[in-house]
Design an enzyme around this catalytic site. Sequence first.
Site, PDB file in Angstrom:
ATOM      1  N   LYS A   5      17.501  43.334  50.197  1.00 35.23           N
ATOM      2  CA  LYS A   5      17.960  42.958  48.809  1.00 35.23           C
ATOM      3  C   LYS A   5      16.972  42.322  47.938  1.00 35.23           C
ATOM      4  CE  LYS A   5      20.387  38.449  50.150  1.00 35.23           C
ATOM      5  NZ  LYS A   5      19.891  38.500  51.795  1.00 35.23           N
TER       6      LYS A   5
ATOM      7  N   THR B  78      46.982  47.615  54.528  1.00 37.67           N
ATOM      8  CA  THR B  78      48.270  47.788  53.860  1.00 37.67           C
ATOM      9  C   THR B  78      48.013  47.880  52.219  1.00 37.67           C
ATOM     10  OG1 THR B  78      49.650  46.855  55.295  1.00 37.67           O
ATOM     11  CG2 THR B  78      50.472  47.438  53.363  1.00 37.67           C
TER      12      THR B  78
ATOM     13  N   SER C   1      31.634  35.164  34.358  1.00 34.97           N
ATOM     14  CA  SER C   1      32.830  34.429  34.046  1.00 34.97           C
ATOM     15  C   SER C   1      32.848  32.892  33.885  1.00 34.97           C
ATOM     16  CB  SER C   1      33.863  34.634  35.331  1.00 34.97           C
ATOM     17  OG  SER C   1      33.494  34.297  36.452  1.00 34.97           O
TER      18      SER C   1
ATOM     19  N   THR D 256      39.343  44.975  38.081  1.00 33.81           N
ATOM     20  CA  THR D 256      40.597  44.296  38.606  1.00 33.81           C
ATOM     21  C   THR D 256      41.865  44.419  37.755  1.00 33.81           C
ATOM     22  OG1 THR D 256      41.474  42.032  39.334  1.00 33.81           O
ATOM     23  CG2 THR D 256      40.317  42.126  37.305  1.00 33.81           C
TER      24      THR D 256
ATOM     25  N   LYS E  86      43.710  40.367  36.078  1.00 31.63           N
ATOM     26  CA  LYS E  86      43.226  39.298  35.052  1.00 31.63           C
ATOM     27  C   LYS E  86      44.041  39.937  33.704  1.00 31.63           C
ATOM     28  CE  LYS E  86      39.093  37.110  37.185  1.00 31.63           C
ATOM     29  NZ  LYS E  86      39.563  37.614  38.642  1.00 31.63           N
TER      30      LYS E  86
ATOM     31  N   THR F 140      31.679  27.111  43.136  1.00 25.77           N
ATOM     32  CA  THR F 140      31.834  28.294  41.942  1.00 25.77           C
ATOM     33  C   THR F 140      30.698  28.106  40.817  1.00 25.77           C
ATOM     34  OG1 THR F 140      34.061  28.070  42.292  1.00 25.77           O
ATOM     35  CG2 THR F 140      33.469  28.972  40.388  1.00 25.77           C
TER      36      THR F 140
ATOM     37  N   HIS G  62      36.033  40.722  34.335  1.00 25.66           N
ATOM     38  CA  HIS G  62      36.339  39.817  33.143  1.00 25.66           C
ATOM     39  C   HIS G  62      36.143  40.486  31.832  1.00 25.66           C
ATOM     40  CE1 HIS G  62      36.880  36.052  35.422  1.00 25.66           C
ATOM     41  NE2 HIS G  62      36.119  36.500  36.283  1.00 25.66           N
TER      42      HIS G  62
ATOM     43  N   ARG H 139      39.732  20.239  46.388  1.00 23.10           N
ATOM     44  CA  ARG H 139      40.829  21.020  45.308  1.00 23.10           C
ATOM     45  C   ARG H 139      42.352  20.778  45.816  1.00 23.10           C
ATOM     46  NH1 ARG H 139      37.599  25.417  42.553  1.00 23.10           N
ATOM     47  NH2 ARG H 139      35.545  25.229  43.291  1.00 23.10           N
TER      48      ARG H 139
ATOM     49  N   SER I 225      20.059  42.566  42.781  1.00 22.64           N
ATOM     50  CA  SER I 225      21.449  41.704  42.542  1.00 22.64           C
ATOM     51  C   SER I 225      20.934  40.775  41.290  1.00 22.64           C
ATOM     52  CB  SER I 225      22.094  41.288  43.723  1.00 22.64           C
ATOM     53  OG  SER I 225      23.090  40.421  43.587  1.00 22.64           O
TER      54      SER I 225
END
Length: 405
Positions: free
Chosen positions: A156, A278, A189, A245, A248, A363, A217, A21, A137
């Site tokens: 899981k 923080t 997504s 989030t 987005k 991805t 998303h 990338r 999941s």
Amino acid sequence: MEYKAKFEAAVDQVKAEGRYRVFADLRRQRGNFPRATWRTPEGTDKDIVIWCSNDYLGMGQHPAVIEAMHKAIDTVGAGAGGTRNISGTTRYHVELEKELADLHGKNGALLFTSGYIANEATLATLAKILPGCIFFSDALNHASMIEGIRRAGTPKRIWRHNDLEHLEELLAAAPADAPKVIAFESVYSMDGDVSDIGKVCDLADKYGAITYLDEVHAVGLYGQHGAGIAERDGVMHRVDIINGTLGKAFGLMGGYVSANASMIDAIRSHAPGFIFTTSLAPTLAAGAVASIKHLKQNNGLREKHQERALRLKTLLRQAGLPLMPSQTHVVPLLVGDPVACKAVTDELLDRFGIYVQPINYPTVPRGTERLRLTPSPLHDDALMANLIEALQTVWSQLGLSSKAA
């Protein structure tokens, strides 16, 4: 140990697979979204159009958001000054958490520095609070969810993507008295498909599980007030924990979870990813409040967004380009090879001033490399026409397939 050689070999492997990338050096143009300026490898500036931004509605450029951020930085300065436990909780953070809880119809919410951290920290922490819990999941869950479940260190079960019969088989086979967490997403997504949240909640009720839903998303984009797919489908009250989030549709940075107050209090008290970092800068929190309030009252922007996505899908089909199936605003275009995918995006950027990032493994699975187009309400018909013409030219030039699957 030849440390340098090891690191170089790791990079060389990625390059050999054609999925190395290269970051595009961009400078967004305030008030002119989706246009930006790209600094080329030769060091010159070129005006481009961004077609892959997660700032789905252009709220990162919205005057109300910018004004709120300016006001906050003029009032309190730049940083938060510490963790949330040690001087880093400001009035802006408190107001934002109240706004998020209200958005999702809950009485609690907790801010994190990103949606990734919110997922990872919360899912891992659930295992501390629920010893011996079993995670269920979805196979296509985001990397942050996978990592959080891995860090939890408890059993899981992976259910086939959106296959509720398989999920029920796994739930039925688990010990009846074991704590259970069903983790899944609303909008996936990379494919743009949607889960059946209500039916997952039915199974959770039947087998005594709690539900953890990632809406990153979908928040801002779906539902009458922008709370996501769960709001759109009328099942938000049935979901136990919702992850979202600010980075987005809301146009900023940060992540959060929303749930009942006791769950939030327990996560706040036990999650290292919250305790030891923080807090978000107050200016980000102030901008997020402005963005959420605006989108709660402006459903027309969501309607325009959906119209633009549908329009682009129609144009791609008419042009004979390999549009992959999608139920949402995500518009994936199949390439199927990492080298070709990179070649397409390089040509689009260099020749046509169109920026789309190649989506390669890890991805998406190998062999499904794609372009992921994200039209916004500000991508007008002229920009779409230019995109289609450029795609047709590049597809023909590179001899790529027009088949979507």
